[in-house]
Design a protein around this motif. Structure first.
Motif, PDB file in Angstrom:
ATOM      1  N   PHE A  99       7.849  -2.936   9.419  1.00 18.04           N
ATOM      2  CA  PHE A  99       8.327  -3.944  10.245  1.00 18.04           C
ATOM      3  C   PHE A  99       8.927  -3.447  11.614  1.00 18.04           C
ATOM      4  O   PHE A  99       8.733  -4.153  12.528  1.00 18.04           O
ATOM      5  CB  PHE A  99       9.130  -5.015   9.529  1.00 18.04           C
ATOM      6  N   GLY A 116      10.988  -1.112   6.056  1.00 18.14           N
ATOM      7  CA  GLY A 116      11.521  -0.513   7.374  1.00 18.14           C
ATOM      8  C   GLY A 116      10.710  -0.067   8.252  1.00 18.14           C
ATOM      9  O   GLY A 116      10.493  -0.504   9.511  1.00 18.14           O
ATOM     10  N   VAL A 117       9.814   0.965   7.769  1.00 17.44           N
ATOM     11  CA  VAL A 117       8.750   1.496   8.649  1.00 17.44           C
ATOM     12  C   VAL A 117       7.794   0.618   9.049  1.00 17.44           C
ATOM     13  O   VAL A 117       7.611   0.403  10.317  1.00 17.44           O
ATOM     14  CB  VAL A 117       7.945   2.544   7.775  1.00 17.44           C
ATOM     15  N   ASP A 131      12.477   0.448   0.093  1.00 16.12           N
ATOM     16  CA  ASP A 131      13.471  -0.209   1.176  1.00 16.12           C
ATOM     17  C   ASP A 131      12.728   0.519   2.553  1.00 16.12           C
ATOM     18  O   ASP A 131      12.473  -0.339   3.600  1.00 16.12           O
ATOM     19  CB  ASP A 131      14.880   0.054   1.069  1.00 16.12           C
ATOM     20  N   ALA A 132      12.722   1.719   2.392  1.00  9.42           N
ATOM     21  CA  ALA A 132      12.056   2.598   3.683  1.00  9.42           C
ATOM     22  C   ALA A 132      10.770   2.085   4.154  1.00  9.42           C
ATOM     23  O   ALA A 132      10.471   1.865   5.172  1.00  9.42           O
ATOM     24  CB  ALA A 132      12.090   4.016   3.606  1.00  9.42           C
ATOM     25  N   HIS A 141       4.923   7.612  -2.007  1.00 13.96           N
ATOM     26  CA  HIS A 141       5.721   8.776  -1.512  1.00 13.96           C
ATOM     27  C   HIS A 141       6.833   8.162  -0.539  1.00 13.96           C
ATOM     28  O   HIS A 141       7.671   9.323  -0.058  1.00 13.96           O
ATOM     29  CB  HIS A 141       4.814   9.530  -0.787  1.00 13.96           C
ATOM     30  N   THR A 142       7.077   7.104  -0.418  1.00 17.67           N
ATOM     31  CA  THR A 142       8.011   6.615   0.537  1.00 17.67           C
ATOM     32  C   THR A 142       8.685   5.575  -0.311  1.00 17.67           C
ATOM     33  O   THR A 142       8.268   4.613  -1.269  1.00 17.67           O
ATOM     34  CB  THR A 142       7.599   6.033   1.878  1.00 17.67           C
ATOM     35  N   ARG A 143      10.154   5.758  -0.218  1.00 12.13           N
ATOM     36  CA  ARG A 143      10.898   4.771  -1.013  1.00 12.13           C
ATOM     37  C   ARG A 143      10.657   3.337  -0.616  1.00 12.13           C
ATOM     38  O   ARG A 143      10.301   3.094   0.490  1.00 12.13           O
ATOM     39  CB  ARG A 143      12.476   4.958  -0.662  1.00 12.13           C
ATOM     40  N   GLY A 164       0.878  -1.322  -0.053  1.00 17.91           N
ATOM     41  CA  GLY A 164      -0.043  -0.074   0.022  1.00 17.91           C
ATOM     42  C   GLY A 164       0.909   1.207   0.219  1.00 17.91           C
ATOM     43  O   GLY A 164       0.575   2.170  -0.724  1.00 17.91           O
ATOM     44  N   ILE A 165       1.685   1.318   0.912  1.00 18.83           N
ATOM     45  CA  ILE A 165       2.636   2.437   0.617  1.00 18.83           C
ATOM     46  C   ILE A 165       3.362   2.679  -0.446  1.00 18.83           C
ATOM     47  O   ILE A 165       3.722   3.759  -1.055  1.00 18.83           O
ATOM     48  CB  ILE A 165       3.688   2.238   2.241  1.00 18.83           C
ATOM     49  N   ALA A 189       1.029   3.955  -2.820  1.00 20.93           N
ATOM     50  CA  ALA A 189       0.936   5.467  -2.935  1.00 20.93           C
ATOM     51  C   ALA A 189       2.195   6.351  -3.414  1.00 20.93           C
ATOM     52  O   ALA A 189       1.937   7.532  -3.772  1.00 20.93           O
ATOM     53  CB  ALA A 189       0.664   5.760  -1.323  1.00 20.93           C
TER      54      ALA A 189
END
Lengths: 297, 253, 286
Positions: C107, C104-105, C100-101, C96-98, C90-91, C94
């Motif tokens: 988990f 990370g966010v 790999d990040a 707006h976030t890389r 989902g992220i 969307a």
């Protein structure tokens, strides 16, 4: 779980520094958040967000090795040992990606798990040894902000000073090297020196943050405030400032939650606070895309 | 006569033992626009990267304006392929254009009023002044390309190297870029441009370099752009049709 | 110290040695097979995420059902694994976030939640966060051996049965989609298998060291082979060999078995790396 009146009471105690150690706790947690936010932003933009995860895990064998060699829990050998193994992990990842066709994400996973595995071996040997310095393991894994010592806060303050001074003085070369490494090289920016400088500082920062955030979750403090800040800002200096702020606030709130609820480690609490900020930022960003699309039209 | 803008002698590059470029030798006279043509996998981008010192050649000598690369640093500008740029990076158009001045600031320098004015002038010349505060992902393809050209302009380099500048760009921007390049050439600058579009090659470039692992032909466009030279370079994968105004070319599948 | 005491005698010390080696080899093989597909889809770090989020899954299942039985544990881990896959996706969509990040966010947040729930509400459950991280090969109950054995067979059967669509979906998802291969379902199935395997394995090797079992054999095999089926075989061999040698090492040094297995696996990887770098005779074709 504390009752409401207890919770209010402990909250007042926490924020009025009712115990002597709370000043150090709050300062340490805020510094951890600030450092991780700033360095995490630079790592995030270089697509190295998960490097924080690897470096955090790779600190474990250094901690265990320092215990084994010195036999006690002195700050200096622990920091040196942990920084050394974290840096070695960073170098290993760089080396694997340079010389082999192993994919970068897998290289990171290999280094992370190999160093953590080595840490597990050393810790199990440590636990079997008569000196038995095993009690600290849970704190190293998950963090205990309240047990931070003035020496550790001093170390964090020093790292924060170096980080902020470095980012301020070298802002432009760092910006160019992160955005356009090729252009930076052509402009004569020493990209290699900056890269390894950032790695060293990150390793040191992660090691110094372990007391508050723990080796497993320090990655959350590296990645999440930076990712949240990216959602809220459009320029690098704003992102750095926002990430530092989000990190510091999450750090203090996490330490407070951990103080409020005995048994809850501070690392997970900090990461959860940062994740909440990210969730809010994500929701705000989802409501905004139309404005961006109109601006681009 | 002034030294050539770029001089490459005996350049060979390998990836994993497989030769990509073999014994490439040519010189670029100042004040001309040269297009590099060649099929996919011919080593066009590799040639640019090797010239810029981004990968280590097995053999060969590269000189800019008669000097080794390190001493000609500020005089060479590279405009990256659009796909190689991180458009999600938190920078505005003005930030990117100002980066063109960083090379002369040194590690700790701050941009002066003169630097900011140069950036403004470059944005004005490319017609993107009103976009200055946009984050770069909020731009169209053409506006993105103009942003990087403005950066090259602000840097004030004498030799401009571009990798596939017309990919993903509308026709109007393509014309604007070419017009700007011609303007820069008339002011004495040199350009080396990797391109894959044969239809426009003769119109856009003064000189052409036909490359497929080695140099097949190099010289003024009218002389090089012949059915014989092209099909030699493209290895028979071209059907060459001659029209009234010279050769029109159709790529065979 | 003779070769006998080093290599043979440990097998006479009781059936824990046999069972431990069997469990560790099963974990090594099943993780190696799944890991190849993660590696080739550039999802190696999803294994890191899935290994961590098994913890909140277990804690959540305990809080909901009050049981630490295998069924609740598997469903909990499967649920949190699929939730993680969905959140990351989902992220990512969307945008707006890389990527790999995003992993990370998600988990770190879920893992943090798991640790907090565990310490605040489920301290009476027989779950220990550091045991979840490090595992205990020698303390694995017999039913877990059966579970792992069944899982290994299921994974092998699935790979054999779905060989062609899996092969295509791994190599070229877009073409696979055009040809009607249910790429999304295969992806979810893979993630589900990895989640279940994580739970089945972590009693033995611990959640984080599952990451090693998933990534390192695949990366080693990728250096040494040219085709997918060879890669799967070499990876499985690497997994089993690391398990056996790791077992010996842990007996000799009296140290953590899971840690020793990871160290051996990493050494095998580095050996493969150095060997594959050696230029072979003849070089590349002209």
């Amino acid at each position: 779980m504390p009752s409401w009146s207890e919770a209010v009471e402990r909250t007042v105690v926490f924020f009025t520094l009712g115990y002597d150690f709370l000043g150090w706790t709050i300062a340490g947690a805020a510094l951890v958040g600030l450092i991780c936010g700033v360095l995490g932003s630079l790592l995030y933009l270089r697509r190295l967000a998960l490097l924080g995860d690897a470096l955090g895990h790779a600190a474990l064998p250094g901690v265990a090795g320092a215990f084994l060699i010195t036999g006690h829990k002195a700050l200096a050998p622990l920091v040196i040992g942990a920084t050394a193994t974290a840096l070695l992990a960073a170098l290993t990842i760089t080396w694997i990606t340079r010389v082999s066709r192993t994919r970068p994400d897998a290289a990171l996973g290999i280094a992370l798990s190999a160093f953590f595995g080595l840490g597990a071996v050393l810790f199990s040997i440590l636990q079997a040894s008569p000196s038995g310095a095993q009690s600290g393991l849970n704190h190293i894994l998950f963090g205990n902000a309240a047990a931070i010592t003035p020496g550790e806060v001093g170390l964090l303050a020093g790292i924060a000073a170096v980080t902020l001074a470095g980012v301020t003085l070298l802002y432009r070369p760092l910006q160019l090297a992160s955005f356009d490494p090729v252009g930076a090289k052509l402009a004569g920016v020493p990209t290699g020196v900056l890269h390894y400088g950032l790695m060293t500082l990150s390793a040191l920062a992660i090691v110094a943050s372990v007391q508050s955030a723990g080796v497993v979750l320090v990655a959350g403090m590296i990645i999440t405030p930076a990712a949240a800040a990216r959602l809220l800002t459009r320029r690098l200096h704003a992102m750095l400032a926002a990430a530092a702020g989000i990190g510091a606030v999450s750090g203090v709130l996490g330490a407070w939650l951990s103080f409020l609820m005995p048994g809850v480690s501070s690392g997970p609490a900090m990461v959860l606070c940062a994740a909440l900020v990210y969730g809010v930022a994500f929701a705000l960003r989802l409501r905004r895309p139309r404005a961006a699309a109109e601006a681009a039209a | 006569m002034s030294a050539p803008a770029l001089e490459i002698r005996g350049l060979s590059v390998r990836y994993d033992q497989a030769p990509v470029l073999t014994d490439v030798t040519f010189t670029l006279a100042p004040g001309r626009i040269t297009g590099i043509l060649g099929p996919n996998g011919a080593g066009k981008s590799t040639l640019l990267k090797a010239a810029l010192g981004l990968l280590k050649p097995d053999a060969g000598e590269i000189r800019f304006f008669g000097e080794p690369r390190a001493r000609a640093r500020g005089r060479v500008v590279y405009v990256p392929q659009r796909s190689a740029v991180d458009w999600d990076f938190p920078v505005t158009v003005a930030d990117v254009v100002l980066m063109g001045r960083y090379g002369r600031l040194g590690l700790l320098g701050r941009p002066s009023r003169e630097d900011r004015e140069a950036a403004q002038a470059a944005m004005a010349q490319l017609g993107i002044l009103e976009l200055a505060s946009r984050q770069i992902s909020e731009l169209s393809g053409g506006q993105q390309q103009r942003t990087f050209l403005a950066r090259a302009l602000a840097q004030g380099g004498e030799l401009i190297l571009m990798d596939e500048p017309f990919v993903g760009v509308d026709a109007r921007t393509e014309e604007a870029i070419v017009a700007l390049l011609h303007q820069l050439r008339d002011a004495g600058r040199t350009a080396l441009i990797v391109n894959h579009d044969l239809q426009t090659a003769r119109r856009y470039f003064d000189d052409l370099l036909l490359l497929n692992r080695r140099v097949f032909a190099h010289g003024p466009s009218a002389e090089v752009f012949t059915p014989e030279a092209l099909s030699a370079c493209y290895g028979g994968r071209l059907a060459v049709l001659s029209g009234e105004d010279g050769a029109a070319v159709v790529l065979a599948p | 110290m003779s070769l006998y005491t080093l290599f043979i005698e440990p097998w006479t010390w009781g059936d824990w040695m046999w069972r431990g080696t069997l469990v560790a080899s099963l974990v090594g093989v099943v993780c190696a097979l799944l890991g190849c597909f993660l590696y080739l889809r550039r999802l190696a770090l999803m294994s890191d995420a899935l290994a961590h989020v098994a913890l909140p899954g277990l804690v959540g299942a305990f809080l909901l059902t009050g049981s630490t039985g295998p069924a609740a544990m598997f469903l909990g881990a499967l649920g949190s694994g699929l939730l993680t896959t969905g959140l990351v996706e989902g992220i990512r969509r969307a945008g707006h976030t890389r990527d790999d990040a995003a992993i990370g966010v998600v988990f770190t947040a879920l893992f943090a939640l798991g640790v907090i729930l565990l310490t605040a509400f489920a301290s009476d459950a027989d779950l220990d966060a550091s045991c979840v991280l490090f595992g205990d090969v020698l303390g694995v109950p017999t039913h877990a051996v059966w579970t792992l054995g069944g899982l290994t067979l299921a994974v092998i059967a699935a790979i054999v049965a779905l060989w062609r669509p899996l092969h295509l979906a791994t190599f070229d998802p877009d073409t696979a989609r055009l040809l009607g291969v249910p790429v999304g379902a295969l992806h979810l199935g893979l993630m589900g298998f990895v989640s279940i395997t994580t739970v089945a394995s972590f009693q033995a090797v611990g959640a984080i060291l599952v990451v090693a079992a998933l990534i390192t054999p695949a990366a080693t095999a990728h250096l040494l082979t040219r085709r997918l089926h060879a890669m799967l075989l070499v990876a499985a061999g690497h997994g089993a060999l690391s398990a056996l040698l790791g077992m010996y090492l842990s007996v000799w040094l009296n140290c953590s078995t899971a840690g020793a297995m990871v160290c051996v696996g990493a050494l095998l990887y580095f050996a493969a790396l150095l060997w594959s770098r050696k230029p072979r005779d003849g070089g590349a074709p002209p």
